[in-house]
Design a protein around this motif. Sequence first.
Motif, mmCIF file in Angstrom:
data_model
loop_
_atom_site.group_PDB
_atom_site.id
_atom_site.type_symbol
_atom_site.label_atom_id
_atom_site.label_comp_id
_atom_site.label_asym_id
_atom_site.label_seq_id
_atom_site.Cartn_x
_atom_site.Cartn_y
_atom_site.Cartn_z
ATOM 1 N N GLN A 1 0.857 -1.179 0.000
ATOM 2 C CA GLN A 1 0.000 0.000 0.000
ATOM 3 C C GLN A 1 0.894 1.231 0.000
ATOM 4 O O GLN A 1 1.808 1.335 0.792
ATOM 5 N N THR A 2 0.617 2.165 -0.877
ATOM 6 C CA THR A 2 1.420 3.379 -0.919
ATOM 7 C C THR A 2 0.651 4.585 -0.432
ATOM 8 O O THR A 2 1.159 5.700 -0.491
ATOM 9 N N ASN A 3 -0.567 4.372 0.043
ATOM 10 C CA ASN A 3 -1.339 5.484 0.542
ATOM 11 C C ASN A 3 -1.398 5.504 2.059
ATOM 12 O O ASN A 3 -2.336 5.984 2.659
ATOM 13 N N LEU A 4 -0.360 4.953 2.722
ATOM 14 C CA LEU A 4 -0.323 4.956 4.167
ATOM 15 C C LEU A 4 -0.163 6.371 4.688
ATOM 16 O O LEU A 4 0.550 7.182 4.122
ATOM 17 N N LYS A 5 -0.808 6.647 5.786
ATOM 18 C CA LYS A 5 -0.629 7.954 6.418
ATOM 19 C C LYS A 5 0.775 8.080 6.964
ATOM 20 O O LYS A 5 1.350 9.154 7.022
ATOM 21 N N THR B 1 5.554 -0.145 -11.726
ATOM 22 C CA THR B 1 6.096 1.200 -11.509
ATOM 23 C C THR B 1 5.989 1.517 -10.027
ATOM 24 O O THR B 1 4.901 1.755 -9.510
ATOM 25 N N CYS B 2 7.102 1.492 -9.335
ATOM 26 C CA CYS B 2 7.098 1.822 -7.914
ATOM 27 C C CYS B 2 8.508 2.159 -7.455
ATOM 28 O O CYS B 2 9.483 1.848 -8.134
ATOM 29 N N GLY B 3 8.610 2.792 -6.299
ATOM 30 C CA GLY B 3 9.897 3.172 -5.758
ATOM 31 C C GLY B 3 9.834 4.545 -5.108
ATOM 32 O O GLY B 3 8.766 5.099 -4.881
ATOM 33 N N ARG C 1 6.326 8.675 -2.559
ATOM 34 C CA ARG C 1 6.410 7.514 -3.428
ATOM 35 C C ARG C 1 6.203 7.902 -4.886
ATOM 36 O O ARG C 1 5.512 8.867 -5.199
ATOM 37 N N VAL C 2 6.810 7.138 -5.759
ATOM 38 C CA VAL C 2 6.541 7.294 -7.181
ATOM 39 C C VAL C 2 5.109 6.847 -7.431
ATOM 40 O O VAL C 2 4.705 5.759 -7.026
#
Length: 426
Positions: free
Chosen positions: A41-45, A240-242, A396-397
Amino acid sequence: MGCMSTKLVPETPANTHLVEPVYRQDAKTRNYRHDADLTTQTNLKFKDPAFRQVDTDNSEQGPRTNKKVKKYRDKFDPRVTAKYDIKALIGRGSFSRVVRVEHRITKQPYAIKMIDRIQGKEVYEAELNVLRRVKHVYIIQLVEVFEAPEKVYMVMELATGGELFDRIIAKGSFTERDATKVLTMVLDGVKYLHGLGITHRDLKPENLLYYHPGHDSKIMITDFGLSAMLKGPDNLMRTTCGTPEYIAPEILARKPYTSQVDLWAIGVITYILLSGTMPFDDDNRTRLYRMIIKAKYSYTGEHWKDVSALAKDFIDKTLVLDPNERLTAAQASKHPWLLQSAAAASSKNLHRTISQNILRRQSQRANSTKSTKSTKSTKSNKSNKSGHSLRSDRRRVQPEEIDELHKDPEVQAELASLGSHQSNFA
C-alpha cells in the motif's frame, strides 16, 4: 496507487531460511500465495518506522506511557504476550502497530509488527513472503510469525543504532573508508538477495540501519514492503514503484526491468554518502525524472575535490542508463575502490561538508513541508504529518506521474533514445 501486480507461486529458493508461522487462523492460511511482483500500500498515512526509533523502557515513563503500553498489550493475542513482554509502542501505520518487546525468558529485545489481516494484507505480504525466506548477517531477521484470526504478528530483530544519515551527522568524522565499509556490507546483503531472485526495489539510506549504537555496528537492510520475488531466468518486473530520487531510469521508461534497479539505487546512495547531496534532485517531479532518464549528474562543487577518482568511478559504473552495462552486485563488491579501500580510498574527513549538506537539505525539506501544509485544509494536514528532512519514505513514485511524464513530447524523444540504449534488454 502503487505497485500493481499479478500473482504467481514461486518455488522456494534453495538454501533459504524458512520461518513457519507459530499459530494460524485456519487451513486456508496454510497455503501462502506469493507475488511475482509483490505489492504494498502506498497510501499509508505513515510508514511504519519499525526499526528507526527505540523508546526507553516503559518503567521509566510516566502513567500516560504505561497506559499506552497496556492499551496495546491488551490488543495482542495471548499466545504472543505469553512469550513476549510488551514494552513500548515505537511505530504506527494505517493498518499496523510496531512495539518493542522483550522475550520473557531470554530478556532479548525484539520488535513486533502487529498488522490487520484484511486491511493490511498487501502491507505485510511483501515483507513476510521475503523475510521468512532470508537469513543474512546484513538483513533484518524475521524471528517468528503468529497468525491469529484478525491479526498477524511478525517478530523481528530490533535495530537500535539509528539511520545511516543520523549516524554520519553525529559521528564527527566520516571518510571514504567509512563509506566503503558501509557499501561492502550493503552489497553483500544485496548480492545474497539477488541470488534468491529477490529485488528490494526501495534501497535508500533511511532503510539502512545500524544494528546497535556502538562504533563497530553492522548495517542492516530493512523495509521489504516494495520487494519482489521472482523465479525463472529472466526475473523481469514491470511494476512502476519506488522512491523518486532513487528510481532507476528503466522503471521510468516503463521497460521490463531486473534486479539491476537496486544497483542504480546503490549508485545514488554512494553519491549521497560522499557529498551529502543527491545526484538527481528537484522538487518538480517531471524535471527530476528527466534528469534521471538522462543520467544527468555532476561532480561540481568544492566538496567533490576531496573525493578520489576511484570513488567517482564506482558511482559512474552504477549510475549507467543501460542496466546491462551497470555493475551487478557481485561485480560492484569487487570494484577496486571497495577491495583496496585501505590504500585507495581517501582518509580525508568529509564529515563537515557532508553533514552541512544533509542538514541544509533537511532544513529545506522542513520549510517546504510547512509551506505545503499552510496551503492545504485541516484534513489534508492530518494526512501529511509524517517525516520531513531527508526521509523520503513519505514520497512515493505514483503511476499517474509517469503517465504525465510520457505525454510530454520532449520526454517521449528522450525515452525513445533511452530505449535504443536498452534494445537488448527489453
